[in-house]
Scaffold this active site. Sequence first.
Site, PDB file in Angstrom:
ATOM      1  N   ARG A 114       0.428  14.627 -11.532  1.00 37.71           N
ATOM      2  CA  ARG A 114      -0.083  13.289 -11.832  1.00 37.71           C
ATOM      3  C   ARG A 114      -1.167  12.934 -10.819  1.00 37.71           C
ATOM      4  O   ARG A 114      -1.305  13.588  -9.798  1.00 37.71           O
ATOM      5  CB  ARG A 114       1.035  12.254 -11.833  1.00 37.71           C
ATOM      6  N   ASN A 152      -0.087   3.763 -11.211  1.00 37.41           N
ATOM      7  CA  ASN A 152       1.100   3.939 -10.375  1.00 37.41           C
ATOM      8  C   ASN A 152       0.667   4.501  -9.036  1.00 37.41           C
ATOM      9  O   ASN A 152       0.043   5.556  -8.980  1.00 37.41           O
ATOM     10  CB  ASN A 152       2.102   4.904 -11.028  1.00 37.41           C
ATOM     11  N   GLU A 153       0.961   3.750  -7.989  1.00 40.21           N
ATOM     12  CA  GLU A 153       0.692   4.206  -6.629  1.00 40.21           C
ATOM     13  C   GLU A 153      -0.738   4.725  -6.476  1.00 40.21           C
ATOM     14  O   GLU A 153      -0.969   5.911  -6.186  1.00 40.21           O
ATOM     15  CB  GLU A 153       1.714   5.255  -6.212  1.00 40.21           C
ATOM     16  N   GLU A 318       9.908  -0.095  -6.167  1.00 41.29           N
ATOM     17  CA  GLU A 318      10.832   1.046  -6.138  1.00 41.29           C
ATOM     18  C   GLU A 318      11.585   1.008  -4.812  1.00 41.29           C
ATOM     19  O   GLU A 318      10.994   1.214  -3.757  1.00 41.29           O
ATOM     20  CB  GLU A 318      10.054   2.359  -6.256  1.00 41.29           C
ATOM     21  N   TRP A 326      12.114  16.635  -4.785  1.00 44.20           N
ATOM     22  CA  TRP A 326      11.665  17.206  -6.038  1.00 44.20           C
ATOM     23  C   TRP A 326      12.200  18.637  -6.045  1.00 44.20           C
ATOM     24  O   TRP A 326      12.825  19.064  -5.076  1.00 44.20           O
ATOM     25  CB  TRP A 326      10.128  17.233  -6.118  1.00 44.20           C
TER      26      TRP A 326
HETATM   27  C1  GAL Z   1       7.265   7.289  -6.300  1.00 42.85           C
HETATM   28  C2  GAL Z   1       6.674   7.164  -7.671  1.00 42.85           C
HETATM   29  C3  GAL Z   1       7.731   7.326  -8.742  1.00 42.85           C
HETATM   30  C4  GAL Z   1       8.552   8.536  -8.488  1.00 42.85           C
HETATM   31  C5  GAL Z   1       9.089   8.543  -7.088  1.00 42.85           C
HETATM   32  C6  GAL Z   1       9.802   9.831  -6.773  1.00 42.85           C
HETATM   33  O1  GAL Z   1       6.310   7.479  -5.321  1.00 42.85           O
HETATM   34  O2  GAL Z   1       6.039   5.938  -7.867  1.00 42.85           O
HETATM   35  O3  GAL Z   1       7.103   7.442  -9.981  1.00 42.85           O
HETATM   36  O4  GAL Z   1       7.768   9.645  -8.706  1.00 42.85           O
HETATM   37  O5  GAL Z   1       8.041   8.404  -6.171  1.00 42.85           O
HETATM   38  O6  GAL Z   1       8.941  10.881  -6.569  1.00 42.85           O
END
Ligand code: GAL
Length: 684
Positions: A114, A152-153, A318, A326
């Site tokens: 992404r 996103n971010e 979040e 991951w």
């Molecule tokens: C954040 C992101 C989420 C998810 C999470 C875990 O930075 O906004 O979409 O990916 O990390 O990796």
Amino acid sequence: MNSKQNYRWKEMTMGTCYYPEHWKEELWAEDLDRMKEAGISVVRIAEFAWNKIEPEEGKFQFDFFDKFLNLCEEKKMKVIFGTPTATPPAWLTEKYPEVLNATKDGVLYRHGARRHYNYNSPVYRKLSARVVEKEAKHYGKHPAIAGWQIDNELNCETCEFYSEADSAAFRTFLKEKYKTLDRLNEAWGTVFWNQTYTDWKEIYVPRTVLNRGINPHQHLDYYRFLSDSTLKFCGMQAEIIRKYKKPEDYITTNGIFWNVDNHRMEKECLDVYTYDSYPSFAFGLDHDLKTADDLNDRKWTMHLNEVRSVCPHFGIMEQQSGANGWTTRMEGPAPRPGQLTLWAMQSVAQGADFVSFFRWRTCTIGTEIYWHGILDYDNRDNRKLAEVKDFYNKLKKIDAVCGADNVAAFALIKDYDNEWDTQVDMWHRRVSEKSEQEIFMASELYHTPYDIVYLQEDSKVCDLVQYPVIFYPHPTIMDERRAALLKKYVEQGGTLVIGCRSGYKDMNGRCVMLPQPGLLQEITGSDVKDFTFESPAEEQVWASCEGTRIEMPLFNDILEPLNGAETVAVYENSYYAGKAAVTKKELGEGKAFHFGSTFSRENLSWLFGYLGIKEPFKELIGAPDTLEVVLRAKEGKNYLFVLNFQAKDTAFTLHKKMKLLYTGNIVQGEQSLPAFGTAVYEVL
Ligand code: GAL
């Protein structure tokens, strides 16, 4: 069009991140019911789901999210709708590879992760604008929607851009800024090593060069350009959404990341700022074991301070709820019992009025199968869900705190020019990173909280005078406007503290041929006669002030007070023993200190005491340094947060009568918190 607002949550609100596209439709209703039962009233959705809206170029469909939003309306669940531009569809990157970002060597980032696009591709801008317009137009008035998240971010994953579109846009940015090549050559000091440009075509975003020999002035402009590109991309989306959204709905994005002026982004594009908080990054599985000495267990307070600087009443989009990783990375272990609540309460203590947990259920597919959510793959109730419910009960008990301001003992001053210049200045980075980390440490250890204030183009003295003391640790870059602002602050009664290595560069990052601290000399009355990094071959350098020994670590400015200034402390050792280490000058109603070194928890213990700002809440609480103590205040009421980051019971003393908001009990005297426990009191 709706106008930009400063959005504030009216009550403490809890949410979660949900991905309807990751689950069978049959699960949706049950998920929403279980969320509601836990106290979750908002879900953030759709931020990676471009294909669900535009499966083929130019073909738009809305039924998938119509169905989900209608269900949310039925269940009285509110929705934050994310625009999908962080993950362009495969059909798009295949057809238009020019939308891809590249490494510094020009290798394109291919489809499959992404944020692999660049902000400056005209095609990507056009297609992004179109999909955002379609979404906003179609869903903008839906009653379930409460807010919009842009992308996103922004600038996470990578905050550097090296595509051809970026070089083209960089040239335009520079032409607007400098008008002529002569001016650019002058600003970038291109006469050094024969870098002089004779045609705009010769200019690129930074490229791989030999042996770390970069042009720091070019880089400084490059970071400004990246920030500008990010703001334009974000602003473009915000403008579109604003045409269609309901007036009461807010526009936000989730940060904070690098190479972007987050303050301008908030001010120019957003109604409110949200942050993604993953505290276990600080002591992750993948890193060297960090010592408890660095307070990594509560390091996120440092970042939350930054968020509060951007937006005093922010939200958490979040909030960590499980172990992090991951398939390709290991980050944090599962939060210990109590730690999920502790971290969420840490966000609230530092100013969040909205906390949304990432994510409702751990993903069963893809690279994020170890970035755990509230529920695990098996979908059963678990201890994390129980804790989310418990957190919600606590959150509701402290509803009165919603909208309260944080109380700070001093301000840490920053600015983006120095931030970005530091990225390519190893000498400076060494000093400035140490000071910033240590100021945070000292603030924690001595219960002396601070706000961060960024000097912006429109900063005024009233942004500063509310703080009795401001630390501007090492502003190497200084201009007349900022120097004048600082002077006014001091004249009006403030106390300014600067550290070593201040005031020796101009806005292009070129060194000025003035005695240091350059433009600040008029304020501090200090003259840097000599300067040096500490020599590894010598012992630690100390200074003394009326019998107190003060650590002067890492780097030393060897000072001389000019007329009207005085010496506060003198060096005890090295070749500059006996010379001034700290100076002070009274100016108008206030004073300015030049502290000739980097800051450390050790010297700040002395300095906070000397300046009279140490432990501002000591009449309320006596707490060991293992507890974090925070005060939020609203309408004449003070709310005291006590957070235990230790895995064991910890005792403290309340010196005044207080109401423990979780229970309503009136308490005073000896108290204790269990491992990872939290308490919020109203001071009576
Ligand atoms: C954040 C992101 C989420 C998810 C999470 C875990 O930075 O906004 O979409 O990916 O990390 O990796």
